[in-house]
Design a protein around this motif. Structure first.
Motif, mmCIF file in Angstrom:
data_model
loop_
_atom_site.group_PDB
_atom_site.id
_atom_site.type_symbol
_atom_site.label_atom_id
_atom_site.label_comp_id
_atom_site.label_asym_id
_atom_site.label_seq_id
_atom_site.Cartn_x
_atom_site.Cartn_y
_atom_site.Cartn_z
ATOM 1 N N PRO A 56 -27.000 -27.051 25.857
ATOM 2 C CA PRO A 56 -26.685 -27.076 24.420
ATOM 3 C C PRO A 56 -27.367 -25.976 23.620
ATOM 4 O O PRO A 56 -26.826 -25.509 22.621
ATOM 5 N N SER A 57 -28.545 -25.528 24.061
ATOM 6 C CA SER A 57 -29.281 -24.521 23.308
ATOM 7 C C SER A 57 -29.048 -23.099 23.823
ATOM 8 O O SER A 57 -29.726 -22.167 23.397
ATOM 9 N N ALA A 58 -28.092 -22.919 24.733
ATOM 10 C CA ALA A 58 -27.823 -21.593 25.283
ATOM 11 C C ALA A 58 -27.112 -20.715 24.254
ATOM 12 O O ALA A 58 -26.424 -21.205 23.353
ATOM 13 N N ARG A 59 -27.277 -19.406 24.391
ATOM 14 C CA ARG A 59 -26.609 -18.446 23.488
ATOM 15 C C ARG A 59 -25.110 -18.456 23.733
ATOM 16 O O ARG A 59 -24.643 -18.558 24.859
ATOM 17 N N ARG A 60 -24.345 -18.387 22.652
ATOM 18 C CA ARG A 60 -22.891 -18.331 22.731
ATOM 19 C C ARG A 60 -22.410 -16.902 22.474
ATOM 20 O O ARG A 60 -22.962 -16.212 21.624
ATOM 21 N N ARG A 61 -21.364 -16.494 23.185
ATOM 22 C CA ARG A 61 -20.718 -15.209 22.957
ATOM 23 C C ARG A 61 -19.293 -15.463 22.476
ATOM 24 O O ARG A 61 -18.527 -16.134 23.159
ATOM 25 N N PHE A 62 -18.970 -14.906 21.314
ATOM 26 C CA PHE A 62 -17.691 -15.192 20.686
ATOM 27 C C PHE A 62 -16.831 -13.940 20.558
ATOM 28 O O PHE A 62 -17.342 -12.826 20.384
ATOM 29 N N GLU A 63 -15.524 -14.176 20.622
ATOM 30 C CA GLU A 63 -14.525 -13.177 20.246
ATOM 31 C C GLU A 63 -13.775 -13.745 19.045
ATOM 32 O O GLU A 63 -13.206 -14.840 19.115
ATOM 33 N N ALA A 64 -13.793 -13.008 17.929
ATOM 34 C CA ALA A 64 -13.140 -13.461 16.695
ATOM 35 C C ALA A 64 -11.888 -12.621 16.455
ATOM 36 O O ALA A 64 -11.939 -11.393 16.487
ATOM 37 N N ASN A 65 -10.767 -13.275 16.213
ATOM 38 C CA ASN A 65 -9.493 -12.593 15.992
ATOM 39 C C ASN A 65 -8.924 -12.929 14.629
ATOM 40 O O ASN A 65 -9.111 -14.040 14.108
ATOM 41 N N GLN A 68 -17.122 -15.222 6.510
ATOM 42 C CA GLN A 68 -16.095 -15.940 7.268
ATOM 43 C C GLN A 68 -16.548 -16.193 8.700
ATOM 44 O O GLN A 68 -16.410 -17.308 9.219
ATOM 45 N N LEU A 69 -17.072 -15.161 9.358
ATOM 46 C CA LEU A 69 -17.502 -15.305 10.740
ATOM 47 C C LEU A 69 -18.701 -16.237 10.856
ATOM 48 O O LEU A 69 -18.780 -17.045 11.783
ATOM 49 N N ASP A 70 -19.623 -16.133 9.928
ATOM 50 C CA ASP A 70 -20.804 -17.002 9.952
ATOM 51 C C ASP A 70 -20.384 -18.464 9.807
ATOM 52 O O ASP A 70 -20.834 -19.326 10.567
ATOM 53 N N ALA A 71 -19.502 -18.732 8.846
ATOM 54 C CA ALA A 71 -19.056 -20.111 8.618
ATOM 55 C C ALA A 71 -18.261 -20.642 9.802
ATOM 56 O O ALA A 71 -18.409 -21.803 10.201
ATOM 57 N N ALA A 72 -17.408 -19.795 10.392
ATOM 58 C CA ALA A 72 -16.592 -20.231 11.529
ATOM 59 C C ALA A 72 -17.471 -20.588 12.725
ATOM 60 O O ALA A 72 -17.236 -21.602 13.399
ATOM 61 N N ALA A 73 -18.481 -19.759 13.004
ATOM 62 C CA ALA A 73 -19.383 -20.050 14.122
ATOM 63 C C ALA A 73 -20.200 -21.309 13.860
ATOM 64 O O ALA A 73 -20.418 -22.127 14.765
ATOM 65 N N ASP A 109 -8.696 -18.158 8.049
ATOM 66 C CA ASP A 109 -9.916 -18.323 8.837
ATOM 67 C C ASP A 109 -9.798 -17.579 10.165
ATOM 68 O O ASP A 109 -8.781 -17.714 10.864
ATOM 69 N N PRO A 110 -10.801 -16.795 10.547
ATOM 70 C CA PRO A 110 -10.760 -16.117 11.845
ATOM 71 C C PRO A 110 -10.681 -17.124 12.988
ATOM 72 O O PRO A 110 -11.189 -18.235 12.892
ATOM 73 N N GLN A 111 -10.034 -16.716 14.068
ATOM 74 C CA GLN A 111 -9.907 -17.563 15.245
ATOM 75 C C GLN A 111 -10.991 -17.185 16.245
ATOM 76 O O GLN A 111 -11.041 -16.050 16.712
ATOM 77 N N LEU A 112 -11.856 -18.154 16.568
ATOM 78 C CA LEU A 112 -12.980 -17.897 17.468
ATOM 79 C C LEU A 112 -12.692 -18.424 18.862
ATOM 80 O O LEU A 112 -12.123 -19.509 19.026
#
Length: 269
Positions: free
Chosen positions: A116-125, A58-63, A104-107
């Motif tokens: 555009p190529s920078a690393r993203r930091r996510f919080e999934a709820n 789920q998290l992989d697909a959402a990201a 679906d988790p909320q990111l």
């Protein structure tokens, strides 16, 4: 485990299998009951693993979806054609104990990416579910078809279409401009020697030559609202807004003129 086994044997020895209607006869030992318990334990373990795999998926697909939508917008804004990318998600090990989210988790991204190529930091709820939120990072890698040299190009050489080709190039984290169309580079000149397969950038090239030495050009002049033109011959190469010497073919007079566009110069008074 031996204590559990003995307890199961004691239960099976003194009672019929009323709770497990799979057997209609008295149990001759504890083997069948133990086998049933073992199968139930395997089923529970398999269910837990399936939940963990579901949460991870789920998290992989959402990201993937979120970053894909973002990069698509960037490509449209920048006019990138044929951009491709891949995303690697660094998901936490704690997902092994996390139940799957019913929806679906909320990111939410902790900050806007600098490039555009920078690393993203996510919080999934997952509202109402234990173990959430989850924090993880995603690293996109972008590739863009860019103009590269088909062979070695010498310094001062004017670029022609046959010397150029498109090849995928990774877009780095630092801002760097690539040419994505061959026609945008044709006519420019090399500031320095360019290697084969080297990506072309503005730092490597000078503007296109709009006028070449010996070329017949149109001389235009304007004064007090009156415009006139005459045929001339360029005595030097010229790029946009450069001032070069031009000979008026009618009067044979040599004048200084500013390069306006391809084959056109404006006389200076």
């Amino acid at each position: 485990m031996s204590l559990i086994y003995k307890a199961l044997c004691a239960i099976s020895g003194g009672a019929r299998n009323a709770a497990l209607p799979l057997w209609a006869h008295p149990a001759g030992g504890c083997g069948k009951v133990l086998s049933a318990c073992f199968l139930l334990a395997l089923a529970a373990l398999g269910h837990a693993q399936e939940q963990a795999q579901d949460a991870r998926a789920q998290l992989d697909a959402a990201a993937q979806r979120m970053i894909a939508a973002e990069l698509k917008g960037t490509a449209q804004k920048e006019g990138w054609k044929g951009m491709t990318f891949r995303v690697e998600n660094n998901l936490p090990n704690s997902l092994g104990k996390l139940p799957a989210c019913p929806s679906d988790p909320q990111l939410r991204s902790s900050e806007a990416p600098a490039t555009p190529s920078a690393r993203r930091r996510f919080e999934a709820n997952c509202p109402g579910q234990p173990g959430w939120p989850v924090y993880f990072t995603s690293q996109p890698t972008l590739y863009l078809p860019a103009v590269v040299a088909g062979g070695e190009i010498e310094r001062g050489q004017t670029l022609e279409a046959g010397q150029l080709k498109l090849a995928p190039q990774q877009i780095g984290k630092s801002a760097r401009t690539y040419f994505t169309r061959v026609e945008d580079v044709v006519g420019m000149t090399a500031r320095r020697r360019i290697r084969a397969d080297q990506p072309l950038t503005p730092a490597l090239l000078d503007g296109a030559l709009l006028v070449r030495r010996g070329q017949q050009v149109k001389i235009v002049a304007s004064q007090d609202g009156i415009q006139a033109s005459a045929a001339g011959e360029a005595l030097a190469n010229g790029k946009q807004d450069e001032v070069i010497r031009v000979k008026n073919l009618r009067s044979q007079k040599v004048i200084e003129a500013k390069v306006m566009e391809s084959g056109v110069v404006s006389s200076l008074f």
